[in-house]
Design a protein around this motif. Structure first.
Motif, PDB file in Angstrom:
ATOM      1  N   SER A 162       0.856  -1.187   0.000  1.00 41.81           N
ATOM      2  CA  SER A 162       0.000   0.000   0.000  1.00 41.81           C
ATOM      3  C   SER A 162       0.890   1.234   0.000  1.00 41.81           C
ATOM      4  O   SER A 162       2.037   1.194   0.455  1.00 41.81           O
ATOM      5  CB  SER A 162      -0.928   0.010   1.218  1.00 41.81           C
ATOM      6  OG  SER A 162      -1.904   1.038   1.091  1.00 41.81           O
ATOM      7  N   SER A 200      -9.680  -1.239   1.847  1.00 44.93           N
ATOM      8  CA  SER A 200      -9.165  -0.018   1.237  1.00 44.93           C
ATOM      9  C   SER A 200      -9.488   1.158   2.142  1.00 44.93           C
ATOM     10  O   SER A 200     -10.429   1.106   2.943  1.00 44.93           O
ATOM     11  CB  SER A 200      -9.782   0.174  -0.149  1.00 44.93           C
ATOM     12  OG  SER A 200      -9.161   1.259  -0.839  1.00 44.93           O
ATOM     13  N   ILE A 212     -10.906  -0.595  -4.737  1.00 47.79           N
ATOM     14  CA  ILE A 212     -10.154   0.626  -4.468  1.00 47.79           C
ATOM     15  C   ILE A 212     -11.125   1.708  -4.006  1.00 47.79           C
ATOM     16  O   ILE A 212     -12.053   2.071  -4.734  1.00 47.79           O
ATOM     17  CB  ILE A 212      -9.394   1.114  -5.713  1.00 47.79           C
ATOM     18  CG1 ILE A 212      -8.543  -0.016  -6.304  1.00 47.79           C
ATOM     19  CG2 ILE A 212      -8.529   2.319  -5.362  1.00 47.79           C
ATOM     20  CD1 ILE A 212      -7.463  -0.535  -5.394  1.00 47.79           C
TER      21      ILE A 212
END
Length: 359
Positions: free
Chosen positions: A148, A256, A326
């Motif tokens: 990430s 996310s 996402i």
């Protein structure tokens, strides 16, 4: 510009952000059956989505082969009738990389495909003629996938995931010089595959993730948040991730997150208990055959107030129970882009939730 951000931060701090009741949907993503783990982000009013993976013919439950994509599409969210436009292909098929919105464009980092793990970094940008172009940036020092990344003070940071050198390294790229990636202190504890990395304008927060089992130990699912301070290059324990409604631990793997001026927002990801059993080989031979609801992907949204250090949870949010989706934030709206609705099954849906502010 910094003064403008400060003013916006003050305005947001005077409000409590709550979910509006009804989501809207943008046109389905053009790749049939949708994708998981693509690059995604905004370049001004254009939503960019590229890469990702799915099982296009034979389902994963029947031994199907995963396909990786290099197609990239753009959608003008301000258009009267938004539609997806195909733009330049990515340099290679890729999924499980990191994408970071920057003033210059969408930076896409690392990832993997059927052939290899990747070190490449490039930026998708829009030129003065309205064309989308790819600009190469310095490659990572090692292959990294399922990590990430976030941007803080004109620097991109990436950590977690599967790292070629098998460390928990943190890397930084200064966008002012774009010279090379700098290796910083590794985070403590187990590996964190598919974590979430965000920031509050001063520090980084590394959230959740998992370490696969080995010959000598079972899997480790991290249900806490680590904090990194750039000024002294040090990691420390921050606080736990809130438990789910059923009082089960939450690891956020495959989830996310985004940050606004004053809040951290998290959603999606797998169920701690069900996913750990699968990793440790205790899920049964029929693991991939259940209906999506059986897997209990997180369908709530967690809001963390940086100022008051408090959590607020909004439950049963339609369209958020995804892994490998996402989450984006733009102009008062949350966007959930594609992702899995169960292991092996993707969705092309783009779900948009307006956030309403209450005085």
């Amino acid at each position: 510009m910094k003064k403008l951000f400060l003013i916006l931060g003050i305005l947001i701090a005077q409000c409590t952000i709550n979910m509006a009741q009804v989501p809207t949907l943008l046109p389905d993503y053009p790749i049939t059956k949708g994708v998981s783990a693509p690059f995604a982000g905004f370049i001004r009013n254009w939503l960019i989505v590229g890469g990702g993976c799915n099982f296009p013919t034979i389902p994963a439950a029947e031994g199907g082969e995963k396909a990786y994509y290099n197609q990239c599409y753009a959608l003008d969210i301000q258009a009267a009738s938004p539609h997806w436009t195909k733009i330049s292909d990515l340099p290679y098929p890729v999924a499980y990389g990191c994408s970071v919105e920057t003033p210059q464009g969408l930076v896409c980092i690392g990832g993997m495909n059927a052939d290899s793990c990747l070190t490449s970094v490039f930026r998708i940008q829009k030129d003065s003629f309205g064309d989308f172009l790819l600009h190469q940036l310095p490659s990572l020092p090692e292959t990294i996938d399922n990590a990430s990344a976030t941007m803080l003070n004109e620097c991109i940071y990436i950590t977690g995931g599967n790292q070629q050198l098998r460390e928990n390294a943190l890397y930084k790229l200064d966008l002012q010089t774009c010279d090379k990636w700098q290796k910083l202190s590794s985070f403590p504890g187990p590996q964190r595959v598919q974590p979430i990395l965000v920031n509050d304008g001063n520090k980084l927060y590394l959230i959740g993730g998992f370490q696969a089992p080995s010959d000598s130990s079972s899997s480790i699912l991290s249900h806490d948040i680590l904090c990194y301070t750039p000024q002294n290059d040090q990691w420390e324990y921050a606080f736990p991730i809130p438990y789910g409604n059923n009082k089960e631990k939450r690891c956020m793997a495959g989830g996310s997150g985004v940050q606004t001026g004053t809040q951290l927002i998290l959603t999606g990801g797998v169920n701690y208990r069900i996913f750990k059993n699968a990793l440790d080989g205790k899920a049964g031979k029929d693991y991939l055959t259940h209906a999506p609801s059986w897997y209990k992907f997180n369908d709530d949204i967690l809001f963390y107030d940086f100022t008051h250090k408090t959590w607020t949870t909004k439950v049963n949010i339609s369209g958020m129970a995804r892994a490998g989706g996402i989450l984006l934030y733009r102009e008062g709206c949350l966007y959930m882009i594609c992702g899995e609705i169960k292991p092996g099954i993707r969705t092309p849906k783009i779900t948009v939730y307006p956030l309403k502010k209450e005085e």
